[in-house]
Design a protein around this motif. Sequence first.
Motif, PDB file in Angstrom:
ATOM      1  N   VAL A   1     -41.075   0.085  26.266  1.00 34.57           N
ATOM      2  CA  VAL A   1     -42.221   0.688  26.704  1.00 34.57           C
ATOM      3  C   VAL A   1     -42.194   2.074  26.523  1.00 34.57           C
ATOM      4  CG1 VAL A   1     -43.654   1.400  29.053  1.00 34.57           C
ATOM      5  CG2 VAL A   1     -42.755  -0.957  28.359  1.00 34.57           C
ATOM      6  N   LEU A   2     -40.713   2.806  26.575  1.00 32.70           N
ATOM      7  CA  LEU A   2     -40.799   4.270  26.401  1.00 32.70           C
ATOM      8  C   LEU A   2     -40.521   4.574  24.993  1.00 32.70           C
ATOM      9  CD1 LEU A   2     -37.755   4.947  28.925  1.00 32.70           C
ATOM     10  CD2 LEU A   2     -40.147   5.661  29.185  1.00 32.70           C
ATOM     11  N   ALA A   3     -40.193   3.468  24.157  1.00 27.17           N
ATOM     12  CA  ALA A   3     -40.120   4.032  22.698  1.00 27.17           C
ATOM     13  C   ALA A   3     -41.784   4.053  22.179  1.00 27.17           C
ATOM     14  CB  ALA A   3     -39.309   2.902  21.880  1.00 27.17           C
ATOM     15  N   THR A   4     -42.502   3.189  22.727  1.00 22.75           N
ATOM     16  CA  THR A   4     -43.973   3.217  22.564  1.00 22.75           C
ATOM     17  C   THR A   4     -44.681   4.424  22.969  1.00 22.75           C
ATOM     18  OG1 THR A   4     -44.158   0.727  22.630  1.00 22.75           O
ATOM     19  CG2 THR A   4     -46.227   1.747  22.458  1.00 22.75           C
ATOM     20  N   LEU A   5     -44.368   4.764  24.139  1.00 26.27           N
ATOM     21  CA  LEU A   5     -44.852   5.968  24.632  1.00 26.27           C
ATOM     22  C   LEU A   5     -44.455   7.009  23.701  1.00 26.27           C
ATOM     23  CD1 LEU A   5     -46.597   7.169  26.967  1.00 26.27           C
ATOM     24  CD2 LEU A   5     -44.503   7.229  28.411  1.00 26.27           C
ATOM     25  N   PHE A   6     -43.243   7.079  23.362  1.00 28.40           N
ATOM     26  CA  PHE A   6     -42.751   8.200  22.878  1.00 28.40           C
ATOM     27  C   PHE A   6     -43.364   8.156  21.248  1.00 28.40           C
ATOM     28  CE2 PHE A   6     -39.882   9.643  19.310  1.00 28.40           C
ATOM     29  CZ  PHE A   6     -39.547  10.966  19.567  1.00 28.40           C
ATOM     30  N   LEU A   7     -43.486   7.201  20.646  1.00 29.64           N
ATOM     31  CA  LEU A   7     -44.293   7.251  19.284  1.00 29.64           C
ATOM     32  C   LEU A   7     -45.707   7.572  19.395  1.00 29.64           C
ATOM     33  CD1 LEU A   7     -43.035   3.845  17.897  1.00 29.64           C
ATOM     34  CD2 LEU A   7     -42.575   6.309  17.027  1.00 29.64           C
ATOM     35  N   ALA A   8     -46.320   7.277  20.546  1.00 31.88           N
ATOM     36  CA  ALA A   8     -47.748   7.549  20.671  1.00 31.88           C
ATOM     37  C   ALA A   8     -47.912   8.898  20.882  1.00 31.88           C
ATOM     38  CB  ALA A   8     -48.604   6.765  21.967  1.00 31.88           C
ATOM     39  N   ALA A   9     -47.102   9.569  21.924  1.00 31.80           N
ATOM     40  CA  ALA A   9     -47.028  10.933  22.047  1.00 31.80           C
ATOM     41  C   ALA A   9     -46.548  11.872  20.911  1.00 31.80           C
ATOM     42  CB  ALA A   9     -46.179  11.516  23.253  1.00 31.80           C
ATOM     43  N   ASN A  10     -45.750  11.403  19.965  1.00 29.87           N
ATOM     44  CA  ASN A  10     -45.015  12.138  18.993  1.00 29.87           C
ATOM     45  C   ASN A  10     -46.390  12.102  17.882  1.00 29.87           C
ATOM     46  OD1 ASN A  10     -43.403  13.590  17.190  1.00 29.87           O
ATOM     47  ND2 ASN A  10     -42.616  11.747  16.523  1.00 29.87           N
ATOM     48  N   THR A  11     -46.930  11.090  17.760  1.00 33.19           N
ATOM     49  CA  THR A  11     -47.936  10.840  16.530  1.00 33.19           C
ATOM     50  C   THR A  11     -49.351  11.687  17.281  1.00 33.19           C
ATOM     51  OG1 THR A  11     -47.492   8.616  16.244  1.00 33.19           O
ATOM     52  CG2 THR A  11     -49.920   9.195  15.548  1.00 33.19           C
TER      53      THR A  11
END
Length: 68
Positions: A1-11
């Motif tokens: 979940v954290l990795a997905t959130l990180f990727l979404a925020a970074n993108t």
Amino acid sequence: VLATLFLAANTARELLEPKLLGKKLGVFPIVIAAAVYVGIYLYGVAGVILGPLTLLIISEWARELDEP
């Protein structure tokens, strides 16, 4: 979940940063994106700020030289 959130925020940041900076500086977003990437290449992590700042300084310097 954290990795997905990180990727979404970074993108989102990668897509929105050049557009928002471009509006404030009056420069095309692609130029700002290039300045950020060149800044990272030249200055490292600080290049995210120093790249567009260097672009702004160079463009203002060119305007001064162009005026009679």
